[in-house]
Design a protein around this motif. Structure first.
Motif, PDB file in Angstrom:
ATOM      1  N   ALA A 141      17.452  -8.119  -4.091  1.00  0.00           N
ATOM      2  CA  ALA A 141      16.120  -7.578  -3.780  1.00  0.00           C
ATOM      3  C   ALA A 141      16.255  -6.441  -2.779  1.00  0.00           C
ATOM      4  N   LEU A 142      15.400  -5.434  -2.935  1.00  0.00           N
ATOM      5  CA  LEU A 142      15.358  -4.300  -2.012  1.00  0.00           C
ATOM      6  C   LEU A 142      14.309  -4.582  -0.948  1.00  0.00           C
ATOM      7  N   LEU A 143      14.731  -4.701   0.301  1.00  0.00           N
ATOM      8  CA  LEU A 143      13.811  -5.045   1.378  1.00  0.00           C
ATOM      9  C   LEU A 143      13.029  -3.833   1.871  1.00  0.00           C
ATOM     10  N   TRP A 144      13.700  -2.674   1.990  1.00  0.00           N
ATOM     11  CA  TRP A 144      13.045  -1.490   2.546  1.00  0.00           C
ATOM     12  C   TRP A 144      13.887  -0.252   2.291  1.00  0.00           C
ATOM     13  N   THR A 145      13.313   0.896   2.587  1.00  0.00           N
ATOM     14  CA  THR A 145      14.042   2.158   2.538  1.00  0.00           C
ATOM     15  C   THR A 145      14.231   2.682   3.959  1.00  0.00           C
ATOM     16  N   ILE A 146      15.232   3.534   4.154  1.00  0.00           N
ATOM     17  CA  ILE A 146      15.511   4.160   5.446  1.00  0.00           C
ATOM     18  C   ILE A 146      15.666   5.657   5.204  1.00  0.00           C
ATOM     19  N   SER A 147      14.941   6.470   5.956  1.00  0.00           N
ATOM     20  CA  SER A 147      15.000   7.917   5.742  1.00  0.00           C
ATOM     21  C   SER A 147      14.485   8.635   6.972  1.00  0.00           C
ATOM     22  N   ASP A 148      14.645   9.957   6.985  1.00  0.00           N
ATOM     23  CA  ASP A 148      14.006  10.756   8.021  1.00  0.00           C
ATOM     24  C   ASP A 148      12.563  11.030   7.607  1.00  0.00           C
ATOM     25  N   PHE A 149      11.850  11.801   8.405  1.00  0.00           N
ATOM     26  CA  PHE A 149      10.410  11.947   8.181  1.00  0.00           C
ATOM     27  C   PHE A 149      10.072  12.690   6.876  1.00  0.00           C
ATOM     28  N   PRO A 150      10.731  13.826   6.551  1.00  0.00           N
ATOM     29  CA  PRO A 150      10.423  14.484   5.262  1.00  0.00           C
ATOM     30  C   PRO A 150      10.734  13.594   4.057  1.00  0.00           C
ATOM     31  N   ALA A 151      11.862  12.868   4.107  1.00  0.00           N
ATOM     32  CA  ALA A 151      12.207  11.993   2.986  1.00  0.00           C
ATOM     33  C   ALA A 151      11.260  10.803   2.894  1.00  0.00           C
ATOM     34  N   TYR A 152      10.665  10.406   4.035  1.00  0.00           N
ATOM     35  CA  TYR A 152       9.665   9.336   4.014  1.00  0.00           C
ATOM     36  C   TYR A 152       8.518   9.698   3.070  1.00  0.00           C
ATOM     37  N   ALA A 153       8.084  10.975   3.123  1.00  0.00           N
ATOM     38  CA  ALA A 153       6.988  11.414   2.251  1.00  0.00           C
ATOM     39  C   ALA A 153       7.397  11.322   0.786  1.00  0.00           C
ATOM     40  N   MET A 154       8.651  11.633   0.487  1.00  0.00           N
ATOM     41  CA  MET A 154       9.121  11.581  -0.892  1.00  0.00           C
ATOM     42  C   MET A 154       9.197  10.154  -1.416  1.00  0.00           C
ATOM     43  N   LEU A 155       9.643   9.228  -0.573  1.00  0.00           N
ATOM     44  CA  LEU A 155       9.848   7.849  -1.020  1.00  0.00           C
ATOM     45  C   LEU A 155       8.562   7.032  -1.009  1.00  0.00           C
ATOM     46  N   SER A 156       7.655   7.336  -0.068  1.00  0.00           N
ATOM     47  CA  SER A 156       6.440   6.523   0.064  1.00  0.00           C
ATOM     48  C   SER A 156       5.244   7.112  -0.673  1.00  0.00           C
ATOM     49  N   GLY A 157       5.213   8.443  -0.840  1.00  0.00           N
ATOM     50  CA  GLY A 157       4.065   9.084  -1.474  1.00  0.00           C
ATOM     51  C   GLY A 157       3.005   9.540  -0.506  1.00  0.00           C
ATOM     52  N   TRP A 158       3.168   9.240   0.809  1.00  0.00           N
ATOM     53  CA  TRP A 158       2.202   9.668   1.825  1.00  0.00           C
ATOM     54  C   TRP A 158       2.630  11.019   2.384  1.00  0.00           C
ATOM     55  N   SER A 159       1.721  11.990   2.399  1.00  0.00           N
ATOM     56  CA  SER A 159       2.063  13.333   2.849  1.00  0.00           C
ATOM     57  C   SER A 159       2.285  13.358   4.353  1.00  0.00           C
ATOM     58  N   THR A 160       3.409  13.932   4.786  1.00  0.00           N
ATOM     59  CA  THR A 160       3.725  14.040   6.212  1.00  0.00           C
ATOM     60  C   THR A 160       3.700  15.484   6.684  1.00  0.00           C
ATOM     61  N   ARG A 161       3.058  16.372   5.947  1.00  0.00           N
ATOM     62  CA  ARG A 161       3.071  17.785   6.285  1.00  0.00           C
ATOM     63  C   ARG A 161       1.729  18.295   6.775  1.00  0.00           C
TER      64      ARG A 161
END
Length: 337
Positions: A141-161
């Motif tokens: 099972a995949l518990l979570w993702t780890i990324s920096d802030f720009p990649a967070y937007a790509m993986l989660s779908g929430w705009s960080t810009r």
């Protein structure tokens, strides 16, 4: 196939001590909540808990500045903390080649991986356990993702810009557009203080107002799903041509860019912390900004003419406003100078 490694895969249950000290991801509330939501998966200690890390890098160093390759790496959390981050136990599951980063299309590349994770969670894979000498059905099972802030937007779908970039505050993020600095700045941090904290009454040191607002409530994943189902059905291609500040000003839920492919995993909607920010990047960026500002490094300091003109535009911190002397502007020294 190696008996010692097979035994270490059970460390998070057999040798881990749950004494209230945070030593391992197994001590986190997210891990324990996952076990409660998926008791059949948690019943076999050999089932694998994974984390997914992704970031872009330039494999050519200084030879080419316009290239971005994205590795997608899995971390195995069953192992003890001194082993789970060793290179030999990190799995490169995907390498997204450049020359440009995948951007919002990263879900297209992740589709085969998500299909395998769905199969590993629901069906499993017949695997030999060298520590017990028997075959068993291994699940993951995949518990979570780890990324920096720009990649967070790509993986989660929430705009960080744009103005609602904070993942925690989401639609209740308080921000303002800086006319001269040409960027958003974020306010309302005093909402998180205790109601009786004296800093809530401090007008001079902040935005010229007292703060009596309540801290924003963290959204559950189910609430996020409700927003996604209600928003993205009306998302039109022609809206991409408009300025984001114009498109998203009115509806605080319109900052969702897409519904991430991770939601196809049957357990993702109940994960307590589906996405994590890489503290290394945050520490590095904050440290660079702080030291550059204190040392007054030209081009890197955040205390510059544009920021002072924005303070003047907002009518706050008058001692820092630029002073005109003849044909030039002089910046009064800051308190840390």
């Amino acid at each position: 196939m190696f008996s010692k490694t097979a035994s270490l895969m059970k460390w998070h249950v057999e040798e881990h001590r749950d004494d209230g000290t945070f030593r391992h991801p197994a001590d986190s509330q997210a891990w324990k909540e996952f076990d409660k939501q998926n008791p059949s998966f948690a019943s076999d200690v050999r089932n694998v808990r994974l984390g997914l890390a992704a970031d872009g890098f330039n494999p050519y160093g200084r030879m080419s500045v316009a290239h971005s390759t994205w590795p997608v790496v899995h971390i195995v959390y069953n192992l003890p903390p001194w082993l789970c981050m060793k290179q030999c136990f990190l799995f490169l599951s995907m390498l997204i080649d450049g020359p440009k980063g995948p951007g919002n299309k990263i879900d297209v590349y992740l589709q085969p991986l998500i299909e395998e994770l769905k199969e590993l969670f629901s069906i499993g894979l017949q695997t030999y356990d060298a520590s017990t000498g028997e075959m068993f059905s291994l699940k993951a099972a995949l518990l979570w993702t780890i990324s920096d802030f720009p990649a967070y937007a790509m993986l989660s779908g929430w705009s960080t810009r744009v103005g609602k970039a904070c993942p925690g505050c989401a639609g209740d993020t308080k921000s303002c557009w800086m006319k001269h600095g040409r960027k958003f700045f974020y306010i309302g941090h005093r909402r998180f203080l205790h109601k009786s904290d004296r800093m809530r009454k401090d007008k001079i040191s902040f935005d010229g107002k007292m703060e009596w607002g309540e801290a924003p409530k963290l959204l559950s994943v189910m609430e996020m799903l409700q927003q996604l189902d209600g928003v993205l059905t009306e998302y039109k291609k022609e809206n991409l041509k408009k300025r984001r500040t114009e498109l998203f000003d009115h509806d605080k839920h319109q900052f969702w860019k897409e519904k991430g492919i991770s939601f196809e995993l049957p357990y993702w909607a109940t994960n307590l912390v589906p996405h994590n920010l890489d503290i290394m990047h945050i520490e590095g960026n904050c440290c660079d900004s702080l030291l550059s500002t204190i040392m007054g490094l030209v081009g890197k300091s955040k205390d510059n003419l544009n920021s002072r003109r924005d303070l003047e535009e907002l009518g706050i911190r008058k001692p820092l406003h630029p002073i005109r002397k003849g044909s030039s502007l002089v910046l009064p020294p800051s308190s840390f100078t």
